[in-house]
Design a protein around this motif. Structure first.
Motif, PDB file in Angstrom:
ATOM      1  N   UNK A  79      42.184  86.744  42.317  1.00 39.53           N
ATOM      2  CA  UNK A  79      41.838  85.981  42.814  1.00 39.53           C
ATOM      3  C   UNK A  79      43.312  84.533  43.758  1.00 39.53           C
ATOM      4  N   UNK A  80      44.175  84.841  42.405  1.00 43.58           N
ATOM      5  CA  UNK A  80      45.729  84.426  42.900  1.00 43.58           C
ATOM      6  C   UNK A  80      45.981  84.894  44.365  1.00 43.58           C
ATOM      7  N   UNK A  81      45.579  85.896  44.808  1.00 41.45           N
ATOM      8  CA  UNK A  81      45.921  86.289  46.231  1.00 41.45           C
ATOM      9  C   UNK A  81      45.534  85.894  47.156  1.00 41.45           C
ATOM     10  N   UNK A  82      44.334  85.640  46.704  1.00 46.48           N
ATOM     11  CA  UNK A  82      43.545  84.772  47.706  1.00 46.48           C
ATOM     12  C   UNK A  82      44.116  83.908  47.721  1.00 46.48           C
ATOM     13  N   UNK A  83      44.514  83.504  47.383  1.00 45.05           N
ATOM     14  CA  UNK A  83      44.851  81.705  46.727  1.00 45.05           C
ATOM     15  C   UNK A  83      45.481  81.285  47.490  1.00 45.05           C
ATOM     16  N   UNK A  84      46.964  82.215  47.888  1.00 44.60           N
ATOM     17  CA  UNK A  84      48.225  81.651  48.569  1.00 44.60           C
ATOM     18  C   UNK A  84      47.862  82.262  49.439  1.00 44.60           C
ATOM     19  N   UNK A  85      46.308  82.896  50.291  1.00 51.59           N
ATOM     20  CA  UNK A  85      46.455  82.653  51.630  1.00 51.59           C
ATOM     21  C   UNK A  85      45.703  81.535  51.967  1.00 51.59           C
ATOM     22  N   UNK A  86      45.062  80.767  50.714  1.00 53.08           N
ATOM     23  CA  UNK A  86      44.382  79.703  51.278  1.00 53.08           C
ATOM     24  C   UNK A  86      42.963  79.730  51.366  1.00 53.08           C
ATOM     25  N   UNK A  87      42.684  80.728  51.187  1.00 54.54           N
ATOM     26  CA  UNK A  87      41.333  81.322  51.390  1.00 54.54           C
ATOM     27  C   UNK A  87      40.359  80.831  49.374  1.00 54.54           C
ATOM     28  N   UNK A  88      38.972  80.562  49.850  1.00 56.29           N
ATOM     29  CA  UNK A  88      38.108  80.226  48.849  1.00 56.29           C
ATOM     30  C   UNK A  88      37.075  81.344  48.775  1.00 56.29           C
ATOM     31  N   UNK A  89      36.946  82.083  47.050  1.00 57.77           N
ATOM     32  CA  UNK A  89      35.865  82.983  47.604  1.00 57.77           C
ATOM     33  C   UNK A  89      34.774  82.619  47.023  1.00 57.77           C
ATOM     34  N   UNK A  90      33.210  82.365  47.364  1.00 58.89           N
ATOM     35  CA  UNK A  90      32.113  82.349  47.334  1.00 58.89           C
ATOM     36  C   UNK A  90      31.562  83.903  47.051  1.00 58.89           C
TER      37      UNK A  90
END
Length: 237
Positions: A56-67
């Motif tokens: 989750x932290x790696x996606x957040x660094x890229x400004x990407x939200x998950x669903x």
């Protein structure tokens, strides 16, 4: 089925993080990765959701939200989350929503259903689909896996890095590219423009003599286009 460049299909649904009244509004202004699952309480899906939680932290660094999405109801998802967090996420809480789709209406609308995988009642399961959606709520990338094959989340981060760079520069990324390596200048960019944008670019000599392979390094800040604060949790309504 939704294809590249299409506006994403609209839906409203319950999720483990509250009601999503409009998925398009959920996506607008942010990069989003929606990934689907055949069913709750299945081994490969459990491993995937755990892998996503750990990254989750790696996606957040890229400004990407998950669903995530699975073809079960909300009560089932909530019980399943306890299994995932207790066995596959290395203690990480699942901060992204898992969308409930018990009647498979969302999976059908998005073209997620796998005709070869069905439950005991004959209903098709959702395949392991990945949809990466841009801030304009249009589809930028899709991947489709059969239910027997778990996804590689390192690869998903890699393709996101490529998409973010291509949204900022007129470039493309070559085979097996990783962040920090040379990229290729898009064919639509003239040599004159390339010299202004990428002064140190180089042209690869090929047998045909055609100067169509041009490589360059990007500035150090040309990595994933970070959008801190762009990840927004859907609120309960």
């Amino acid at each position: 089925m939704v294809v590249l460049g299409d506006p994403v299909p609209e839906f409203s649904a319950d999720s483990t993080k509250g009601r999503i009244d409009s998925f398009k509004q959920f996506c607008e202004g942010k990069w989003t990765m929606l990934f689907s699952h055949p069913s709750d309480f299945t081994p490969v899906c459990t491993s995937e959701l755990g892998a996503a939680a750990k990254l989750q932290g790696e996606f957040a660094k890229r400004g990407v939200q998950l669903a995530a999405l699975s073809c079960n109801d909300l009560a089932s998802h909530q019980q399943w989350v306890r299994d995932i967090e207790g066995s596959m996420s290395e203690g990480q809480k699942i901060d992204y929503p898992i969308i409930a789709d018990p009647d498979r209406s969302i999976a059908k609308k998005w073209g997620m259903l796998d005709p070869d995988e069905k439950d005991t009642s004959g209903k098709a399961f959702a395949a392991r689909c990945v949809f990466i959606i841009g801030p304009d709520a249009t589809l930028k990338l899709s991947l489709l896996y059969p239910s027997s094959t778990g996804r590689n989340f390192d690869e998903l981060l890699r393709v996101i890095d490529s998409l973010l760079l291509a949204s900022k520069y007129p470039i493309a990324t070559p085979a097996n590219w990783h962040q920090g390596e040379e990229v290729m200048i898009a064919p639509s960019v003239s040599d004159e423009e390339a010299k202004k944008l990428f002064p140190d670019f180089r042209t690869i000599q090929v047998k045909s003599g055609k100067a169509y392979i041009r490589k360059t390094m990007l500035p150090e800040d040309g990595g994933a286009q970070q959008q801190q604060g762009g990840v927004q949790e859907c609120g309960a309504r």
